[in-house]
Motif scaffolding. Structure first.
Motif, PDB file in Angstrom:
ATOM      1  N   GLY A 199       1.295 -13.886   0.247  1.00 16.96           N
ATOM      2  CA  GLY A 199       0.848 -12.584  -0.210  1.00 16.96           C
ATOM      3  C   GLY A 199       1.947 -11.895  -0.987  1.00 16.96           C
ATOM      4  N   PHE A 200       1.807 -10.620  -1.147  1.00 14.40           N
ATOM      5  CA  PHE A 200       2.786  -9.804  -1.842  1.00 14.40           C
ATOM      6  C   PHE A 200       2.768  -8.440  -1.193  1.00 14.40           C
ATOM      7  CE2 PHE A 200      -1.228 -10.201  -4.017  1.00 14.40           C
ATOM      8  CZ  PHE A 200      -1.684  -8.900  -4.069  1.00 14.40           C
ATOM      9  N   HIS A 201       3.725  -7.602  -1.545  1.00 11.09           N
ATOM     10  CA  HIS A 201       3.828  -6.289  -0.918  1.00 11.09           C
ATOM     11  C   HIS A 201       3.246  -5.215  -1.834  1.00 11.09           C
ATOM     12  CE1 HIS A 201       6.796  -8.542   1.452  1.00 11.09           C
ATOM     13  NE2 HIS A 201       6.320  -7.785   2.425  1.00 11.09           N
ATOM     14  N   VAL A 202       2.437  -4.348  -1.237  1.00  9.78           N
ATOM     15  CA  VAL A 202       1.867  -3.215  -1.958  1.00  9.78           C
ATOM     16  C   VAL A 202       2.317  -1.953  -1.249  1.00  9.78           C
ATOM     17  CG1 VAL A 202      -0.265  -2.057  -2.664  1.00  9.78           C
ATOM     18  CG2 VAL A 202      -0.159  -4.556  -2.653  1.00  9.78           C
ATOM     19  N   MET A 203       2.922  -1.055  -2.021  1.00  7.18           N
ATOM     20  CA  MET A 203       3.332   0.226  -1.459  1.00  7.18           C
ATOM     21  C   MET A 203       2.336   1.279  -1.924  1.00  7.18           C
ATOM     22  SD  MET A 203       6.840   2.342  -1.941  1.00  7.18           S
ATOM     23  CE  MET A 203       7.656   2.586  -0.386  1.00  7.18           C
ATOM     24  N   ILE A 204       1.674   1.905  -0.958  1.00 10.30           N
ATOM     25  CA  ILE A 204       0.731   2.975  -1.220  1.00 10.30           C
ATOM     26  C   ILE A 204       1.292   4.196  -0.503  1.00 10.30           C
ATOM     27  CG2 ILE A 204      -1.664   3.743  -1.019  1.00 10.30           C
ATOM     28  CD1 ILE A 204      -2.306   0.692  -0.536  1.00 10.30           C
ATOM     29  N   ALA A 205       1.568   5.254  -1.265  1.00 12.73           N
ATOM     30  CA  ALA A 205       2.270   6.424  -0.730  1.00 12.73           C
ATOM     31  C   ALA A 205       3.609   5.918  -0.187  1.00 12.73           C
ATOM     32  CB  ALA A 205       1.438   7.156   0.303  1.00 12.73           C
ATOM     33  N   ASP A 206       3.888   6.083   1.086  1.00  7.50           N
ATOM     34  CA  ASP A 206       5.145   5.608   1.667  1.00  7.50           C
ATOM     35  C   ASP A 206       4.932   4.425   2.602  1.00  7.50           C
ATOM     36  OD1 ASP A 206       6.606   7.512   0.358  1.00  7.50           O
ATOM     37  OD2 ASP A 206       6.429   8.980   1.969  1.00  7.50           O
ATOM     38  N   TYR A 207       3.773   3.801   2.522  1.00 10.43           N
ATOM     39  CA  TYR A 207       3.439   2.730   3.451  1.00 10.43           C
ATOM     40  C   TYR A 207       3.362   1.402   2.698  1.00 10.43           C
ATOM     41  CZ  TYR A 207       1.114   0.338   7.292  1.00 10.43           C
ATOM     42  OH  TYR A 207       0.815  -0.527   8.301  1.00 10.43           O
ATOM     43  N   VAL A 208       4.039   0.370   3.204  1.00 16.96           N
ATOM     44  CA  VAL A 208       4.023  -0.954   2.579  1.00 16.96           C
ATOM     45  C   VAL A 208       3.099  -1.864   3.389  1.00 16.96           C
ATOM     46  CG1 VAL A 208       5.400  -2.964   1.954  1.00 16.96           C
ATOM     47  CG2 VAL A 208       6.359  -0.677   1.698  1.00 16.96           C
ATOM     48  N   ARG A 209       2.210  -2.543   2.671  1.00 18.46           N
ATOM     49  CA  ARG A 209       1.277  -3.474   3.316  1.00 18.46           C
ATOM     50  C   ARG A 209       1.408  -4.860   2.684  1.00 18.46           C
ATOM     51  NH1 ARG A 209      -3.519  -1.000   5.772  1.00 18.46           N
ATOM     52  NH2 ARG A 209      -3.448   1.224   5.485  1.00 18.46           N
ATOM     53  N   PRO A 210       1.441  -5.905   3.509  1.00 23.66           N
ATOM     54  CA  PRO A 210       1.363  -7.257   2.948  1.00 23.66           C
ATOM     55  C   PRO A 210      -0.097  -7.507   2.559  1.00 23.66           C
ATOM     56  CG  PRO A 210       1.553  -7.354   5.337  1.00 23.66           C
ATOM     57  CD  PRO A 210       1.633  -5.911   4.958  1.00 23.66           C
ATOM     58  N   MET A 211      -0.323  -7.916   1.316  1.00 22.69           N
ATOM     59  CA  MET A 211      -1.698  -8.082   0.841  1.00 22.69           C
ATOM     60  C   MET A 211      -1.837  -9.367   0.039  1.00 22.69           C
ATOM     61  SD  MET A 211      -2.746  -4.169  -0.087  1.00 22.69           S
ATOM     62  CE  MET A 211      -4.396  -4.191   0.592  1.00 22.69           C
ATOM     63  N   ARG A 212      -3.068  -9.669  -0.302  1.00 23.58           N
ATOM     64  CA  ARG A 212      -3.406 -10.794  -1.177  1.00 23.58           C
ATOM     65  C   ARG A 212      -4.485 -10.314  -2.137  1.00 23.58           C
ATOM     66  NH1 ARG A 212      -8.318 -12.684   0.203  1.00 23.58           N
ATOM     67  NH2 ARG A 212      -9.049 -12.289   2.296  1.00 23.58           N
ATOM     68  N   PHE A 213      -4.710 -11.062  -3.200  1.00 26.06           N
ATOM     69  CA  PHE A 213      -5.740 -10.691  -4.154  1.00 26.06           C
ATOM     70  C   PHE A 213      -7.104 -11.172  -3.701  1.00 26.06           C
ATOM     71  CE2 PHE A 213      -2.168 -10.653  -7.257  1.00 26.06           C
ATOM     72  CZ  PHE A 213      -2.316  -9.347  -7.677  1.00 26.06           C
ATOM     73  N   GLY A 214      -8.095 -10.350  -3.964  1.00 23.50           N
ATOM     74  CA  GLY A 214      -9.490 -10.738  -3.854  1.00 23.50           C
ATOM     75  C   GLY A 214      -9.998 -10.917  -5.276  1.00 23.50           C
TER      76      GLY A 214
END
Length: 175
Positions: A54-69
């Motif tokens: 996956g990769f890291h997405v930062m939304i506001a101040d929160y980082v989430r490990p995500m993948r593409f759909g």
């Protein structure tokens, strides 16, 4: 109003977005990208698909490990509009990967052996004149491409803002 986020350090400003929380957090974003940003994100998509990471997405101040759909894009000359569904990476898959590594390796070996057997069978049938090249193509036996697990769907449309989802013929519900 826009949503600011970072995908692996690439700053994006979504002009439309939709969040969904069911089993996993999902975020669908519409962004306007420069060609350079588009190429960077496409490299992330390709690498993510190849290695299953996956990769890291930062939304506001929160980082989430995500993948593409699903990813839909439209080319507008100087820029690209891009709609991507980002799915929170399921941590249980990492545990399964750890515990099921041998099963995965056995499955990969089996797939390779089956592919080689199919290639030999196809060659034998064509050498004996039983199967023509056209018939093999029609049956989907030639020009096989490598299958990649976790490959994100990528589609080009005329304009993502007016793309109708094929499932319900309604314009996207993205903000």
């Amino acid at each position: 109003m826009s949503l600011h986020l970072l995908i692996n350090g690439i700053p994006l400003q979504a002009y439309k977005w939709e969040e969904e929380q069911s089993d996993q957090y999902m975020l669908t974003i519409n962004v306007k990208l420069t060609r350079k940003e588009y190429r960077k994100l496409d490299k992330i998509r390709e690498c993510s698909a190849k290695n299953g990471e996956g990769f890291h997405v930062m939304i506001a101040d929160y980082v989430r490990p995500m993948r593409f759909g699903k990813i839909i894009y439209s080319d507008h000359g100087d820029f690209v509009k891009w709609r991507a569904t980002l799915v929170e990476k399921d941590k249980t898959k990492e545990l399964k990967k750890f515990y099921g590594k041998q099963e995965k390796e056995d499955l990969a070996d089996t797939v390779i052996k089956l592919k080689r057997a199919n290639e030999k069978l196809l060659s034998l049938l064509q050498d004996k004149g039983i199967l023509t090249s056209g018939e093999a193509k029609e049956a989907g036996l030639e020009d096989e491409t490598d299958l990649v697990a976790d490959e994100a769907d990528l589609f080009q449309v005329e304009d993502i803002d007016f793309y109708l989802d094929g499932t319900d013929n309604k314009q996207s519900g993205v903000h």
